[in-house]
Design an enzyme around this catalytic site. Structure first.
Site, PDB file in Angstrom:
ATOM      1  N   SER A  67      -4.244   0.585  13.983  1.00 44.54           N
ATOM      2  CA  SER A  67      -5.095   1.748  14.186  1.00 44.54           C
ATOM      3  C   SER A  67      -5.523   1.842  15.636  1.00 44.54           C
ATOM      4  O   SER A  67      -5.633   0.819  16.338  1.00 44.54           O
ATOM      5  CB  SER A  67      -6.338   1.645  13.299  1.00 44.54           C
ATOM      6  OG  SER A  67      -7.290   2.647  13.625  1.00 44.54           O
ATOM      7  N   TYR A 110     -13.410  -3.391  10.497  1.00 44.33           N
ATOM      8  CA  TYR A 110     -12.099  -2.742  10.381  1.00 44.33           C
ATOM      9  C   TYR A 110     -11.352  -2.833  11.701  1.00 44.33           C
ATOM     10  O   TYR A 110     -10.170  -3.210  11.744  1.00 44.33           O
ATOM     11  CB  TYR A 110     -12.292  -1.288   9.958  1.00 44.33           C
ATOM     12  CG  TYR A 110     -11.016  -0.499   9.825  1.00 44.33           C
ATOM     13  CD1 TYR A 110     -10.251  -0.562   8.657  1.00 44.33           C
ATOM     14  CD2 TYR A 110     -10.568   0.326  10.851  1.00 44.33           C
ATOM     15  CE1 TYR A 110      -9.073   0.165   8.521  1.00 44.33           C
ATOM     16  CE2 TYR A 110      -9.395   1.062  10.724  1.00 44.33           C
ATOM     17  CZ  TYR A 110      -8.658   0.974   9.565  1.00 44.33           C
ATOM     18  OH  TYR A 110      -7.503   1.693   9.441  1.00 44.33           O
ATOM     19  N   GLY A 166       0.820  -1.204   0.000  1.00 46.80           N
ATOM     20  CA  GLY A 166       0.000   0.000   0.000  1.00 46.80           C
ATOM     21  C   GLY A 166       0.852   1.250   0.000  1.00 46.80           C
ATOM     22  O   GLY A 166       0.569   2.217   0.722  1.00 46.80           O
ATOM     23  N   THR A 217      -3.046   0.229  -7.421  1.00 50.10           N
ATOM     24  CA  THR A 217      -2.849   1.267  -8.429  1.00 50.10           C
ATOM     25  C   THR A 217      -1.578   2.037  -8.112  1.00 50.10           C
ATOM     26  O   THR A 217      -1.442   2.596  -7.019  1.00 50.10           O
ATOM     27  CB  THR A 217      -4.050   2.241  -8.450  1.00 50.10           C
ATOM     28  OG1 THR A 217      -5.254   1.513  -8.694  1.00 50.10           O
ATOM     29  CG2 THR A 217      -3.858   3.283  -9.540  1.00 50.10           C
ATOM     30  N   VAL A 235      -2.790  -6.892  -2.846  1.00 51.26           N
ATOM     31  CA  VAL A 235      -2.309  -7.638  -1.686  1.00 51.26           C
ATOM     32  C   VAL A 235      -3.066  -8.947  -1.505  1.00 51.26           C
ATOM     33  O   VAL A 235      -2.544  -9.901  -0.894  1.00 51.26           O
ATOM     34  CB  VAL A 235      -2.398  -6.765  -0.405  1.00 51.26           C
ATOM     35  CG1 VAL A 235      -3.854  -6.590   0.042  1.00 51.26           C
ATOM     36  CG2 VAL A 235      -1.543  -7.344   0.716  1.00 51.26           C
ATOM     37  N   LYS A 247      -7.704  -4.819  12.687  1.00 53.65           N
ATOM     38  CA  LYS A 247      -6.544  -4.131  13.248  1.00 53.65           C
ATOM     39  C   LYS A 247      -6.182  -4.700  14.621  1.00 53.65           C
ATOM     40  O   LYS A 247      -4.996  -4.820  14.969  1.00 53.65           O
ATOM     41  CB  LYS A 247      -6.801  -2.631  13.335  1.00 53.65           C
ATOM     42  CG  LYS A 247      -6.967  -1.960  11.961  1.00 53.65           C
ATOM     43  CD  LYS A 247      -5.763  -2.179  11.069  1.00 53.65           C
ATOM     44  CE  LYS A 247      -5.836  -1.366   9.787  1.00 53.65           C
ATOM     45  NZ  LYS A 247      -4.630  -1.526   8.946  1.00 53.65           N
ATOM     46  N   ALA A 304     -11.800  -4.954  14.100  1.00 50.84           N
ATOM     47  CA  ALA A 304     -11.473  -6.348  14.395  1.00 50.84           C
ATOM     48  C   ALA A 304     -10.190  -6.777  13.678  1.00 50.84           C
ATOM     49  O   ALA A 304      -9.352  -7.476  14.252  1.00 50.84           O
ATOM     50  CB  ALA A 304     -12.633  -7.255  13.984  1.00 50.84           C
ATOM     51  N   SER A 352       1.477   3.566  -2.349  1.00 46.96           N
ATOM     52  CA  SER A 352       1.284   4.516  -3.450  1.00 46.96           C
ATOM     53  C   SER A 352       0.724   5.867  -3.028  1.00 46.96           C
ATOM     54  O   SER A 352       0.779   6.828  -3.790  1.00 46.96           O
ATOM     55  CB  SER A 352       0.359   3.902  -4.514  1.00 46.96           C
ATOM     56  OG  SER A 352      -0.932   3.686  -3.974  1.00 46.96           O
ATOM     57  N   ARG A 353       0.180   5.951  -1.813  1.00 47.55           N
ATOM     58  CA  ARG A 353      -0.403   7.228  -1.385  1.00 47.55           C
ATOM     59  C   ARG A 353      -0.482   7.272   0.136  1.00 47.55           C
ATOM     60  O   ARG A 353      -0.240   6.273   0.813  1.00 47.55           O
ATOM     61  CB  ARG A 353      -1.802   7.435  -1.998  1.00 47.55           C
ATOM     62  CG  ARG A 353      -2.797   6.353  -1.656  1.00 47.55           C
ATOM     63  CD  ARG A 353      -4.043   6.430  -2.528  1.00 47.55           C
ATOM     64  NE  ARG A 353      -4.947   5.304  -2.287  1.00 47.55           N
ATOM     65  CZ  ARG A 353      -5.950   5.302  -1.424  1.00 47.55           C
ATOM     66  NH1 ARG A 353      -6.176   6.392  -0.699  1.00 47.55           N
ATOM     67  NH2 ARG A 353      -6.707   4.253  -1.272  1.00 47.55           N
TER      68      ARG A 353
END
Length: 248
Positions: free
Chosen positions: A145, A158, A17, A43, A66, A162, A160, A19-20
């Protein structure tokens, strides 16, 4: 210089991840420090391509999902051929969530869990096996997070994933016996599209209860990631929260 556990600084770091956002900031920072970096994302952005042009001998990029294990493993082998053996991994790729649990379909749940927990564990396993087979020591940083430790509506799956990655961090640190340092960084909410799921009212509430008075910025997380990958440290199996004490 090696740290107290005899784990040298990472010299070739794989960032998922990348790219940004935070991933791109981590890639940029490591390159500036002279580290060789491999970065993939579904991307490849113009910003990442610009870095590749600036650091042709130190950065290898790829358009890889991924969740495609064969593609990620092929990318790892490409990286080894171009940059050398990987001795650092940053699991940063993730998808967000914007739905109450009762409105989240089974397919959506499976997708979030696959992207944020299962796929990073599969990638980590593959990288570790190759690292250990070569007799290398290394470092892993899992980007999790504050949601793993504090509840927020609309982010059940989400959170769960993390929390699962934080738990895996602790067990991997034990399992690897000091040959690989494994830690998590747990940022607070970024002022980004991922935090937009909360709405401005809730974001304002988070800012008000944050002693430092602002949401987390990628630039505040990057130095911690750098430290865990490169510095002489005995930090292992820990979750480092970077949220300005909003969760205290």
């Amino acid at each position: 210089m090696s740290d107290a556990l005899g784990v040298p600084p990472s010299s070739v770091v794989l960032v998922s991840g990348g790219s940004r956002g935070l991933g791109l900031a981590i890639v940029t920072d490591l390159l500036a420090g002279g580290v060789k970096v491999a970065a993939f994302a579904r991307t490849v952005t113009a910003e990442l391509m610009a870095l590749a042009a600036k650091y042709p001998d130190h950065l290898h990029v790829g358009s890889v999902d991924v969740n495609d294990a064969k593609a990620t493993q092929a990318f790892v082998k490409e990286v080894e051929e171009k940059l050398g053996p990987i001795d650092g991994l940053v699991n940063n790729a993730a998808v967000g969530q914007d739905s109450l649990h009762v409105h989240t379909s089974a397919e959506q749940l499976a997708g979030i869990i696959q992207t944020n927990l299962t796929s990073p564990l599969i990638l980590t396993r593959f990288v570790l096996r190759r690292m250990l087979a070569k007799g290398l020591k290394g470092r892993i940083v899992n980007v999790t997070s504050i949601c793993a430790q504090r509840g927020y509506p609309g982010l059940v799956a989400y959170s769960a994933t993390k929390g699962g990655l934080d738990a895996a961090t602790r067990s991997m640190a034990r399992e690897l016996g000091g040959r690989v340092l494994v830690n998590s960084v747990a940022p607070g909410f970024f002022a980004s599209e991922m935090s937009a799921v909360l709405g401005q009212t809730q974001l304002d509430q988070i800012v008000r209860r944050t002693p430092t008075g602002h949401l987390t910025e990628p630039e505040e997380v990057v130095p911690v990631v750098r430290m865990l990958l490169l510095d002489n440290t005995n930090i292992n199996g820990q979750v480092l929260v970077i949220d300005g004490a909003a969760s205290i």
